[in-house]
Design a protein around this motif. Structure first.
Motif, PDB file in Angstrom:
ATOM      1  N   GLU A   1     108.722 -68.328 -24.451  1.00 42.74           N
ATOM      2  CA  GLU A   1     107.906 -68.905 -23.528  1.00 42.74           C
ATOM      3  C   GLU A   1     107.772 -68.337 -22.406  1.00 42.74           C
ATOM      4  OE1 GLU A   1     109.060 -72.854 -23.743  1.00 42.74           O
ATOM      5  OE2 GLU A   1     107.746 -73.382 -25.535  1.00 42.74           O
ATOM      6  N   GLU A   2     108.592 -67.424 -21.797  1.00 37.58           N
ATOM      7  CA  GLU A   2     108.575 -66.537 -20.885  1.00 37.58           C
ATOM      8  C   GLU A   2     107.321 -65.675 -20.613  1.00 37.58           C
ATOM      9  OE1 GLU A   2     112.061 -64.331 -19.739  1.00 37.58           O
ATOM     10  OE2 GLU A   2     113.383 -66.121 -19.555  1.00 37.58           O
ATOM     11  N   TYR A   3     106.953 -65.357 -21.843  1.00 36.69           N
ATOM     12  CA  TYR A   3     105.808 -64.278 -21.831  1.00 36.69           C
ATOM     13  C   TYR A   3     104.536 -64.857 -22.457  1.00 36.69           C
ATOM     14  CZ  TYR A   3     110.232 -61.489 -21.724  1.00 36.69           C
ATOM     15  OH  TYR A   3     111.325 -61.180 -21.402  1.00 36.69           O
ATOM     16  N   LYS A   4     104.103 -66.066 -22.119  1.00 35.37           N
ATOM     17  CA  LYS A   4     103.014 -66.839 -22.469  1.00 35.37           C
ATOM     18  C   LYS A   4     102.155 -66.430 -21.517  1.00 35.37           C
ATOM     19  CE  LYS A   4     101.011 -71.449 -23.117  1.00 35.37           C
ATOM     20  NZ  LYS A   4     101.401 -72.766 -23.043  1.00 35.37           N
TER      21      LYS A   4
ATOM     22  N   VAL B   1      97.291 -60.516 -35.478  1.00 36.14           N
ATOM     23  CA  VAL B   1      96.518 -59.369 -34.947  1.00 36.14           C
ATOM     24  C   VAL B   1      97.279 -59.000 -33.336  1.00 36.14           C
ATOM     25  CG1 VAL B   1      95.207 -60.879 -33.655  1.00 36.14           C
ATOM     26  CG2 VAL B   1      94.370 -58.637 -33.879  1.00 36.14           C
ATOM     27  N   ALA B   2      97.135 -57.713 -32.918  1.00 39.06           N
ATOM     28  CA  ALA B   2      97.486 -57.293 -31.586  1.00 39.06           C
ATOM     29  C   ALA B   2      96.566 -56.279 -31.086  1.00 39.06           C
ATOM     30  CB  ALA B   2      98.996 -56.436 -32.043  1.00 39.06           C
ATOM     31  N   VAL B   3      96.617 -56.508 -29.678  1.00 38.48           N
ATOM     32  CA  VAL B   3      95.682 -55.732 -28.909  1.00 38.48           C
ATOM     33  C   VAL B   3      96.177 -55.308 -27.610  1.00 38.48           C
ATOM     34  CG1 VAL B   3      94.458 -57.674 -27.907  1.00 38.48           C
ATOM     35  CG2 VAL B   3      92.972 -55.773 -28.152  1.00 38.48           C
ATOM     36  N   LYS B   4      95.701 -54.195 -27.219  1.00 37.25           N
ATOM     37  CA  LYS B   4      96.267 -53.578 -25.765  1.00 37.25           C
ATOM     38  C   LYS B   4      95.441 -54.113 -24.717  1.00 37.25           C
ATOM     39  CE  LYS B   4      98.316 -49.320 -27.554  1.00 37.25           C
ATOM     40  NZ  LYS B   4      98.280 -47.822 -27.571  1.00 37.25           N
TER      41      LYS B   4
ATOM     42  N   VAL C   1      99.678 -60.470 -28.553  1.00 35.89           N
ATOM     43  CA  VAL C   1      99.801 -60.752 -30.135  1.00 35.89           C
ATOM     44  C   VAL C   1      99.484 -62.126 -30.342  1.00 35.89           C
ATOM     45  CG1 VAL C   1     101.629 -58.947 -30.493  1.00 35.89           C
ATOM     46  CG2 VAL C   1     102.498 -61.131 -29.761  1.00 35.89           C
ATOM     47  N   GLU C   2      98.867 -62.351 -31.455  1.00 32.75           N
ATOM     48  CA  GLU C   2      98.430 -63.710 -31.893  1.00 32.75           C
ATOM     49  C   GLU C   2      98.706 -63.879 -33.462  1.00 32.75           C
ATOM     50  OE1 GLU C   2      95.477 -66.245 -29.601  1.00 32.75           O
ATOM     51  OE2 GLU C   2      94.258 -65.242 -31.118  1.00 32.75           O
TER      52      GLU C   2
ATOM     53  N   ILE D   1     105.031 -57.399 -24.298  1.00 33.85           N
ATOM     54  CA  ILE D   1     104.517 -58.101 -25.082  1.00 33.85           C
ATOM     55  C   ILE D   1     104.259 -59.431 -24.709  1.00 33.85           C
ATOM     56  CG2 ILE D   1     104.799 -59.255 -27.372  1.00 33.85           C
ATOM     57  CD1 ILE D   1     106.499 -57.059 -28.333  1.00 33.85           C
ATOM     58  N   CYS D   2     102.934 -60.036 -24.888  1.00 37.58           N
ATOM     59  CA  CYS D   2     102.709 -61.454 -24.413  1.00 37.58           C
ATOM     60  C   CYS D   2     101.936 -62.167 -25.333  1.00 37.58           C
ATOM     61  CB  CYS D   2     101.662 -61.360 -23.037  1.00 37.58           C
ATOM     62  SG  CYS D   2     100.285 -60.279 -23.186  1.00 37.58           S
ATOM     63  N   HIS D   3     101.709 -63.428 -25.389  1.00 32.02           N
ATOM     64  CA  HIS D   3     101.085 -64.335 -26.495  1.00 32.02           C
ATOM     65  C   HIS D   3     100.533 -65.435 -25.906  1.00 32.02           C
ATOM     66  CE1 HIS D   3     104.528 -67.092 -26.336  1.00 32.02           C
ATOM     67  NE2 HIS D   3     105.130 -66.079 -25.842  1.00 32.02           N
ATOM     68  N   SER D   4      99.939 -66.306 -26.508  1.00 33.73           N
ATOM     69  CA  SER D   4      99.243 -67.358 -25.936  1.00 33.73           C
ATOM     70  C   SER D   4     100.057 -68.737 -25.938  1.00 33.73           C
ATOM     71  CB  SER D   4      97.761 -67.680 -26.840  1.00 33.73           C
ATOM     72  OG  SER D   4      97.833 -67.728 -28.068  1.00 33.73           O
ATOM     73  N   GLY D   5     101.068 -68.848 -26.872  1.00 31.26           N
ATOM     74  CA  GLY D   5     102.024 -69.868 -26.804  1.00 31.26           C
ATOM     75  C   GLY D   5     101.655 -70.726 -28.026  1.00 31.26           C
TER      76      GLY D   5
END
Length: 430
Positions: A249-252, A281-284, A292-293, A367-371
């Protein structure tokens, strides 16, 4: 508690061959074990009392001796005791009995070759599968065996899994002749609520005081631990996950800005354990991080059309597909559908590299994500599993009902995204 634990069938055998209970700390839960051990030795039974720490087993021996004395039994006349630290024993002397209580610290070899009627497991949250393999057969020869285990819900530093699995299987009705009791809150809540203290701590007002509990509670950073230790919370996710919930969750991030031109990299993972397939899916991003999602996880028998619909998109650059027996089928379906997105079928060494790179980049903050809740649940309940012969690892789920392919498809999408070269704009000079 003792009425339930010592309930018997019509033939006089124990209704519960195994009985476990969980109570928050400092509520006197081991006193029930002391009572049961004393009843056993005074009724001709052989008892093995085990604990995670030698201090605990030694303390239990001391309490048993005190209770026997308070009950009017005399050492040397009714029983004799061995006081060797870590190997304490109470032997019953009356009626030519072979009854005994042996107090031991648990190990992967403890109890082998010895026979007992009762197996007691104090500090059961630390009871490991290796120790269970060594101890569970010590009561096999008894005509009326009983195994008792008590402890607190596991924390991040607890090493045992047997207690957790026993609770889960008993509550789900999978264990026969088994009993379970617990004092707990069902979900993470406010540990500073006095009403919850009374609901989950049966000794509050006797052994415990409100003042003591107020003093021990921490702030927001200790909320999970306070819920476990004082309110008896059993977490629905594992704290021993390869990637913890807090780390993930640190990278949300919220609404990340995408890099233009947008190039989407997809990861497809067909499950080995379940009949599902996951797409991610992943996108820069402009700051060089990779977002990533997870897109979806569906049964394989639903076909590949839903996956192909995503791969038709104008921004789809590459897709990596893993899963023996299914990856070639999807690649063929893509070709028949005229999909321009390039399909990559990875070798085992590339899958291993993808998993290692994912964790390295995640903990670097790249890396990050939307949680997403489903993805968070999969990530925070994952453990490494060995793949290949060179020390590589994949992932396995720590809990039933969670499809680990959500995480595995993410690692694949991240790998194909991070290893793909940037598309350079053509420049023509005259």
């Amino acid at each position: 508690m003792l009425e339930d634990i010592m309930a018997v069938n019509d033939d006089g055998t124990f209704r519960h061959m195994k009985f476990g209970w969980s109570i928050p700390r400092r509520n006197g839960k081991s006193e029930i074990l002391i009572m049961r051990a004393i009843w056993g030795v005074t009724h001709g039974r052989r008892v093995l009392y085990t604990a995670h720490r030698t201090t605990t087993s030694s303390n239990a021996w001391s309490k048993c001796c005190d209770r026997l004395s308070e009950a009017g039994y005399k050492e040397g006349e009714d029983y004799k005791t061995t006081k060797k630290y870590g190997l304490e024993t109470i032997e019953w002397l009356k009626d030519d009995s072979t009854a005994v209580i042996n107090f031991r610290t648990r190990s992967s070899k403890g109890g082998l070759g010895e026979g007992y009627d009762d197996l007691i497991l104090d500090e059961a949250q630390e009871y490991t599968s290796d120790q269970e393999s060594a101890l569970k057969y010590v009561v096999t020869d008894s005509q009326n065996p009983q195994t008792l285990m008590c402890g607190t819900p596991p924390t991040a530093v607890s090493s045992g899994t047997v207690f957790l699995n026993y609770r889960k299987n008993t509550l789900n009705g999978k264990n026969e002749d088994a009993g379970w009791a617990e004092w707990s809150v069902p979900t993470l809540t406010d540990a500073h609520d006095p009403e919850l203290w009374y609901e989950t701590n049966p000794s509050l007002g006797y052994i415990l005081s409100e003042r003591t509990i107020k003093d021990e509670l921490g702030g927001d950073d200790d909320k999970v631990d306070d819920n476990i230790q004082r309110l008896g919370l059993w977490l629905t996710y594992s704290q021993k996950s390869a990637i913890s919930r807090r780390e993930w969750e640190e990278y949300k991030v919220n609404k990340p800005e995408l890099k233009t031109p947008v190039r989407l990299f997809y990861g497809v993972k067909y499950a080995k354990v379940t009949a599902n397939v996951s797409l991610s899916v992943a996108v820069k991003l402009p700051d060089s991080r990779i977002f990533v999602e997870a897109i979806d996880c569906r049964p394989v028998r639903d076909g590949n059309a839903w996956i192909i619909d995503y791969l038709r998109g104008a921004h789809a650059a590459k897709v990596i597909i893993d899963g023996a027996g299914n990856q070639d089928i999807l690649a063929s379906d893509m070709k028949d559908a005229g999909i321009k997105c390039k399909a990559v079928l990875p070798k085992l060494s590339e899958v291993i590299e993808a998993n290692a790179l994912f964790e390295k980049k995640l903990f670097e903050g790249s890396i990050c994500h939307s949680g997403q809740p489903s993805l968070t649940q999969a990530v925070s309940n994952s453990e490494h599993r060995a793949i290949g012969s060179s020390g590589g690892y994949g992932y396995a789920s720590l809990m039933e009902g969670i499809d680990i392919t959500l995480l595995e498809s993410i690692t694949l999408a991240h790998w194909i995204c991070s290893t793909s070269k940037e598309v350079k704009k053509q420049r023509i000079c005259y």
